[in-house]
Design a protein around this motif. Structure first.
Motif, PDB file in Angstrom:
ATOM      1  N   ASP A  17      37.016  -9.155  59.313  1.00 30.83           N
ATOM      2  CA  ASP A  17      36.401  -9.625  60.723  1.00 30.83           C
ATOM      3  C   ASP A  17      35.538  -8.527  61.125  1.00 30.83           C
ATOM      4  OD1 ASP A  17      38.234  -7.785  61.498  1.00 30.83           O
ATOM      5  OD2 ASP A  17      39.314  -9.266  62.873  1.00 30.83           O
ATOM      6  N   GLY A  18      34.895  -7.471  60.340  1.00 29.95           N
ATOM      7  CA  GLY A  18      34.215  -6.632  60.721  1.00 29.95           C
ATOM      8  C   GLY A  18      34.651  -5.285  61.520  1.00 29.95           C
ATOM      9  N   LYS A  19      35.728  -5.081  61.750  1.00 28.51           N
ATOM     10  CA  LYS A  19      36.173  -4.007  62.651  1.00 28.51           C
ATOM     11  C   LYS A  19      36.520  -2.743  61.915  1.00 28.51           C
ATOM     12  CE  LYS A  19      38.629  -6.745  65.745  1.00 28.51           C
ATOM     13  NZ  LYS A  19      39.853  -7.430  66.418  1.00 28.51           N
ATOM     14  N   THR A  20      36.249  -1.638  62.345  1.00 26.38           N
ATOM     15  CA  THR A  20      36.506  -0.549  61.568  1.00 26.38           C
ATOM     16  C   THR A  20      37.991  -0.123  61.373  1.00 26.38           C
ATOM     17  OG1 THR A  20      34.459   0.561  62.527  1.00 26.38           O
ATOM     18  CG2 THR A  20      36.075   2.173  61.552  1.00 26.38           C
ATOM     19  N   PHE A  21      38.369   0.342  60.223  1.00 24.61           N
ATOM     20  CA  PHE A  21      39.859   0.335  59.692  1.00 24.61           C
ATOM     21  C   PHE A  21      40.066   1.842  60.460  1.00 24.61           C
ATOM     22  CE2 PHE A  21      43.179   1.511  56.820  1.00 24.61           C
ATOM     23  CZ  PHE A  21      44.261   0.524  57.318  1.00 24.61           C
ATOM     24  N   ARG A  22      41.401   1.955  61.022  1.00 26.13           N
ATOM     25  CA  ARG A  22      41.729   2.999  61.495  1.00 26.13           C
ATOM     26  C   ARG A  22      42.971   3.197  60.772  1.00 26.13           C
ATOM     27  NH1 ARG A  22      37.562   4.985  63.021  1.00 26.13           N
ATOM     28  NH2 ARG A  22      36.707   4.028  64.968  1.00 26.13           N
ATOM     29  N   PRO A  23      43.627   4.414  60.620  1.00 34.08           N
ATOM     30  CA  PRO A  23      43.150   5.845  61.001  1.00 34.08           C
ATOM     31  C   PRO A  23      41.845   6.066  60.445  1.00 34.08           C
ATOM     32  CG  PRO A  23      45.093   6.215  59.827  1.00 34.08           C
ATOM     33  CD  PRO A  23      45.027   4.883  59.824  1.00 34.08           C
ATOM     34  N   SER A  24      41.294   7.261  61.148  1.00 31.92           N
ATOM     35  CA  SER A  24      39.693   7.578  60.642  1.00 31.92           C
ATOM     36  C   SER A  24      40.008   8.234  59.272  1.00 31.92           C
ATOM     37  CB  SER A  24      39.041   8.292  61.616  1.00 31.92           C
ATOM     38  OG  SER A  24      39.912   9.562  62.060  1.00 31.92           O
ATOM     39  N   ASP A  25      40.957   8.784  58.916  1.00 33.79           N
ATOM     40  CA  ASP A  25      41.127   9.540  57.599  1.00 33.79           C
ATOM     41  C   ASP A  25      41.871   8.834  56.607  1.00 33.79           C
ATOM     42  OD1 ASP A  25      43.718   9.525  58.816  1.00 33.79           O
ATOM     43  OD2 ASP A  25      44.185  11.653  58.284  1.00 33.79           O
ATOM     44  N   TRP A  26      41.819   7.589  56.813  1.00 33.82           N
ATOM     45  CA  TRP A  26      42.647   6.420  55.935  1.00 33.82           C
ATOM     46  C   TRP A  26      42.200   6.738  54.384  1.00 33.82           C
ATOM     47  CZ3 TRP A  26      40.376   3.135  52.463  1.00 33.82           C
ATOM     48  CH2 TRP A  26      39.041   2.892  52.421  1.00 33.82           C
ATOM     49  N   ALA A  27      40.937   6.962  54.059  1.00 34.10           N
ATOM     50  CA  ALA A  27      40.428   7.005  52.949  1.00 34.10           C
ATOM     51  C   ALA A  27      41.023   8.177  52.131  1.00 34.10           C
ATOM     52  CB  ALA A  27      39.010   7.046  52.863  1.00 34.10           C
ATOM     53  N   CYS A  54      40.008   7.818  41.818  1.00 36.88           N
ATOM     54  CA  CYS A  54      40.147   7.343  43.339  1.00 36.88           C
ATOM     55  C   CYS A  54      39.566   8.132  44.152  1.00 36.88           C
ATOM     56  CB  CYS A  54      41.731   7.071  43.470  1.00 36.88           C
ATOM     57  SG  CYS A  54      42.142   6.237  44.901  1.00 36.88           S
ATOM     58  N   ILE A  55      38.434   8.120  44.446  1.00 34.98           N
ATOM     59  CA  ILE A  55      37.628   9.150  45.233  1.00 34.98           C
ATOM     60  C   ILE A  55      37.226   8.566  46.552  1.00 34.98           C
ATOM     61  CG2 ILE A  55      35.510  10.577  45.283  1.00 34.98           C
ATOM     62  CD1 ILE A  55      35.733  10.095  42.558  1.00 34.98           C
ATOM     63  N   PRO A  56      37.667   9.381  47.767  1.00 35.25           N
ATOM     64  CA  PRO A  56      37.036   8.864  49.008  1.00 35.25           C
ATOM     65  C   PRO A  56      35.519   9.328  49.201  1.00 35.25           C
ATOM     66  CG  PRO A  56      38.288  10.958  49.226  1.00 35.25           C
ATOM     67  CD  PRO A  56      38.355  10.709  47.773  1.00 35.25           C
ATOM     68  N   THR A  57      34.831   8.320  49.819  1.00 34.67           N
ATOM     69  CA  THR A  57      33.261   8.731  49.998  1.00 34.67           C
ATOM     70  C   THR A  57      32.928   7.882  51.220  1.00 34.67           C
ATOM     71  OG1 THR A  57      31.222   8.727  48.904  1.00 34.67           O
ATOM     72  CG2 THR A  57      32.688   6.836  48.598  1.00 34.67           C
ATOM     73  N   VAL A  58      31.685   8.150  51.454  1.00 32.89           N
ATOM     74  CA  VAL A  58      31.108   7.297  52.547  1.00 32.89           C
ATOM     75  C   VAL A  58      29.927   6.809  52.063  1.00 32.89           C
ATOM     76  CG1 VAL A  58      29.901   7.390  54.827  1.00 32.89           C
ATOM     77  CG2 VAL A  58      31.942   8.934  54.200  1.00 32.89           C
ATOM     78  N   VAL A  59      29.675   5.386  52.179  1.00 33.92           N
ATOM     79  CA  VAL A  59      28.653   4.635  51.824  1.00 33.92           C
ATOM     80  C   VAL A  59      28.189   3.956  52.920  1.00 33.92           C
ATOM     81  CG1 VAL A  59      27.871   2.604  50.398  1.00 33.92           C
ATOM     82  CG2 VAL A  59      29.543   4.360  49.654  1.00 33.92           C
ATOM     83  N   ASN A  60      26.683   4.274  53.229  1.00 34.71           N
ATOM     84  CA  ASN A  60      25.992   3.580  54.407  1.00 34.71           C
ATOM     85  C   ASN A  60      26.595   3.586  55.702  1.00 34.71           C
ATOM     86  OD1 ASN A  60      23.854   2.899  52.762  1.00 34.71           O
ATOM     87  ND2 ASN A  60      24.656   1.056  52.217  1.00 34.71           N
ATOM     88  N   GLY A  61      27.410   4.850  55.880  1.00 34.84           N
ATOM     89  CA  GLY A  61      28.109   5.081  57.060  1.00 34.84           C
ATOM     90  C   GLY A  61      29.287   4.590  57.413  1.00 34.84           C
ATOM     91  N   VAL A  62      29.939   3.953  56.086  1.00 30.85           N
ATOM     92  CA  VAL A  62      31.414   3.332  56.061  1.00 30.85           C
ATOM     93  C   VAL A  62      32.204   4.236  55.083  1.00 30.85           C
ATOM     94  CG1 VAL A  62      32.428   1.246  55.702  1.00 30.85           C
ATOM     95  CG2 VAL A  62      30.484   1.132  56.646  1.00 30.85           C
ATOM     96  N   LYS A  63      33.381   4.401  55.647  1.00 27.80           N
ATOM     97  CA  LYS A  63      34.359   5.298  54.721  1.00 27.80           C
ATOM     98  C   LYS A  63      34.731   4.198  53.688  1.00 27.80           C
ATOM     99  CE  LYS A  63      36.302   9.104  57.035  1.00 27.80           C
ATOM    100  NZ  LYS A  63      37.018  10.088  56.974  1.00 27.80           N
ATOM    101  N   CYS A  64      34.808   4.927  52.520  1.00 25.26           N
ATOM    102  CA  CYS A  64      35.340   3.862  51.144  1.00 25.26           C
ATOM    103  C   CYS A  64      36.170   4.742  50.496  1.00 25.26           C
ATOM    104  CB  CYS A  64      33.960   3.446  50.450  1.00 25.26           C
ATOM    105  SG  CYS A  64      32.943   2.364  51.380  1.00 25.26           S
ATOM    106  N   VAL A  65      36.854   4.038  49.487  1.00 30.55           N
ATOM    107  CA  VAL A  65      37.822   4.549  48.366  1.00 30.55           C
ATOM    108  C   VAL A  65      36.987   3.938  47.309  1.00 30.55           C
ATOM    109  CG1 VAL A  65      39.786   5.092  47.326  1.00 30.55           C
ATOM    110  CG2 VAL A  65      39.588   5.421  49.823  1.00 30.55           C
ATOM    111  N   VAL A  66      36.499   4.695  46.230  1.00 30.13           N
ATOM    112  CA  VAL A  66      35.852   4.213  44.798  1.00 30.13           C
ATOM    113  C   VAL A  66      37.183   4.255  44.013  1.00 30.13           C
ATOM    114  CG1 VAL A  66      34.082   4.504  43.258  1.00 30.13           C
ATOM    115  CG2 VAL A  66      33.692   4.845  45.565  1.00 30.13           C
TER     116      VAL A  66
END
Length: 105
Positions: A17-27, A54-66
């Protein structure tokens, strides 16, 4: 559903639904839990670095796990764990390929 030919899976820190997932260090937390799953298996000190699968990163300002597809073949329970994490937290998932950074000139 994840296709059979996806090389990498991006778990994005945005809910459906477009909300930022928390906590901020989830990745970083998720990648830390997955650090033992790596080529050659866990070894002393492997918990001190992320697995190449399994690597945490930021893509276009969004935290992700690859998550690399090799994890699915070599550690199916770990693969299921990350997929269930994404599903249980209603996170967006995309299939893609992480490109290396361009060389600095």
């Amino acid at each position: 559903m994840v296709s059979n030919d996806a090389k990498e899976l991006f778990i994005q820190g945005i809910t459906r639904d477009g909300k930022t997932f928390r906590p901020s260090d989830w990745a970083e937390r998720l990648a830390g839990v997955m650090s033992q799953f790596r080529p050659g298996g866990a070894h002393p000190g492997s918990h001190l670095s992320y697995s190449p699968w399994c690597i945490p990163t930021v893509v276009n300002g969004v935290k992700c796990v690859v998550v690399n597809r090799e994890l699915r073949q070599l550690e199916p329970m770990a693969w299921d764990f990350v997929l269930h994490f994404a599903r249980d937290n209603d996170l967006q998932v995309a299939e893609a390929c992480l490109l290396p950074d361009p060389p600095k000139s």
